[in-house]
Design an enzyme around this catalytic site. Structure first.
Site, mmCIF file in Angstrom:
data_model
loop_
_atom_site.group_PDB
_atom_site.id
_atom_site.type_symbol
_atom_site.label_atom_id
_atom_site.label_comp_id
_atom_site.label_asym_id
_atom_site.label_seq_id
_atom_site.Cartn_x
_atom_site.Cartn_y
_atom_site.Cartn_z
ATOM 1 N N SER A 193 0.820 -1.222 0.000
ATOM 2 C CA SER A 193 0.000 0.000 0.000
ATOM 3 C C SER A 193 0.846 1.260 0.000
ATOM 4 O O SER A 193 2.062 1.235 0.242
ATOM 5 C CB SER A 193 -0.933 0.023 1.221
ATOM 6 O OG SER A 193 -0.267 0.556 2.354
ATOM 7 N N ILE A 194 0.175 2.380 -0.211
ATOM 8 C CA ILE A 194 0.797 3.699 -0.182
ATOM 9 C C ILE A 194 1.341 4.050 1.202
ATOM 10 O O ILE A 194 2.224 4.891 1.349
ATOM 11 C CB ILE A 194 -0.233 4.770 -0.629
ATOM 12 C CG1 ILE A 194 0.436 6.117 -0.874
ATOM 13 C CG2 ILE A 194 -1.383 4.887 0.373
ATOM 14 C CD1 ILE A 194 -0.494 7.152 -1.491
ATOM 15 N N LYS A 195 0.847 3.391 2.234
ATOM 16 C CA LYS A 195 1.194 3.735 3.611
ATOM 17 C C LYS A 195 2.635 3.393 3.978
ATOM 18 O O LYS A 195 3.124 3.834 5.026
ATOM 19 C CB LYS A 195 0.233 3.051 4.580
ATOM 20 C CG LYS A 195 -1.217 3.512 4.451
ATOM 21 C CD LYS A 195 -1.376 4.981 4.759
ATOM 22 C CE LYS A 195 -2.838 5.415 4.748
ATOM 23 N NZ LYS A 195 -3.004 6.833 5.079
ATOM 24 N N ASP A 196 3.327 2.629 3.139
ATOM 25 C CA ASP A 196 4.744 2.360 3.398
ATOM 26 C C ASP A 196 5.544 3.657 3.467
ATOM 27 O O ASP A 196 6.488 3.782 4.256
ATOM 28 C CB ASP A 196 5.341 1.491 2.282
ATOM 29 C CG ASP A 196 4.905 0.034 2.385
ATOM 30 O OD1 ASP A 196 3.889 -0.237 3.046
ATOM 31 O OD2 ASP A 196 5.584 -0.826 1.794
#
Length: 314
Positions: A22-25
């Site tokens: 995900s983008i949350k990395d």
């Protein structure tokens, strides 16, 4: 190329290809690094966070590499796959009610705060952590801009913490004041009306889409950089996800369906060819038993049962 995007070129930034899916990395890494630099985290400490799941997964991966324990608090509407992923990474997972609003003592953010205080852990607080915003200003924004050779005319994103749309929006506006920043908001969230009218209302609905949409205005959200907001219902989001998979072969999460549906509305409203960018926020394999399951869609009222016109219909 196989979906009608009106006169526009529509580009998808595949954040689902990151290690945590995900983008949350991006913000997770930066929030931990900045906390270390400030002396707020040291090896062996416990990280506590409230999340829809993806930030928790990213934090747990980085915690393995840098020697931290992790406690993750998630609302109970999130997919069980995210919970299994978190537990497999060694995180302790606390599941909370998803039918209460911000400020309620059983709201997932409030519970995370209490746990952090009780165990002496470091509460990441992605909703107000400037390192979240900075990761998008200094990392994702420039990446999008450079990969399209500076030809970015519009960017579509949702709001979970507000970090992505505010951070990328800030960078793109600095490069091109005419670049349009568009909010894709699940129907039931209060943010679409806040962007379009400037007023916050208390009429909060419910939505199936995970990770975006809010019942409050996150501190990181900069509404001044957002030009337009679309409200996308669950049916539109689910249809967009299934269309993307069948026409482009991209397996995307539910929030990506909201972004794609809004991006397509914006594209089709244009009169000239421009470059529009949106995100595949996370991978759809976390949602195979939900939005990609015909029986689940029927149960949730998002699809009609196909009649066989025989006893199988009974």
């Amino acid at each position: 190329k196989n979906i009608d995007t009106g006169p526009c070129n529509l580009y998808l930034k595949l954040e689902s290809f990151n290690l945590g899916g995900s983008i949350k990395d991006r913000p997770a890494r930066n929030m931990i690094i900045q906390a270390e630099k400030k002396g707020l985290l040291k090896k062996g400490d416990t990280i506590v966070e409230a999340t829809a799941g993806n930030t928790g997964i990213a934090l747990a991966i980085i915690a393995i590499k840098r020697g931290y324990k992790v406690i993750i608090v998630v609302p109970n509407k999130m997919t069980i796959e995210k919970v299994f992923h978190l537990k497999a990474l060694g995180a302790k997972v606390i599941t909370t009610r998803s039918d209460v609003m911000n400020g309620h003592p059983e709201y997932y953010i409030e519970i995370a705060k209490k746990i952090a205080k009780k165990v002496g852990g470091f509460y990441i607080n992605q909703f107000a952590n400037k390192a979240n915003l900075d990761s998008h200003v200094k990392d994702l924004g420039p990446e999008i801009y450079n990969q399209l050779n500076s030809k970015v005319d519009a960017f579509v994103a949702g709001v979970g913490t507000g970090g992505t749309i505010s951070g990328v929006g800030q960078y793109l506006k600095e490069k091109n004041k005419k670049c349009k920043i568009i909010l894709a908001d699940p129907k039931g969230s209060i943010l679409k009306d806040y962007i379009n009218t400037g007023k916050l209302n208390n009429e909060v609905g419910s939505w199936i889409v995970e990770g975006i949409g809010e019942d409050f205005c996150p501190p990181l959200l900069n509404k001044n950089n957002i030009d337009l907001a679309y409200s996308i219902n669950d049916l539109e989001a689910v249809k967009a996800c299934n269309s993307l998979l069948r026409k482009e072969g991209i397996l995307a999460g539910s929030s990506s369906g909201t972004l794609l549906a809004a991006a397509l509305k914006f594209c089709k409203a244009q009169r000239k060819k421009i470059n529009v960018v949106t995100l595949i926020c996370d991978t759809g394999d976390k949602y195979l038993r939900k939005i990609y399951s015909e029986s689940w869609r029927i149960k949730e009222g998002l699809e009609s049962k196909r009649k066989k016109n025989d006893l199988r219909d009974v």
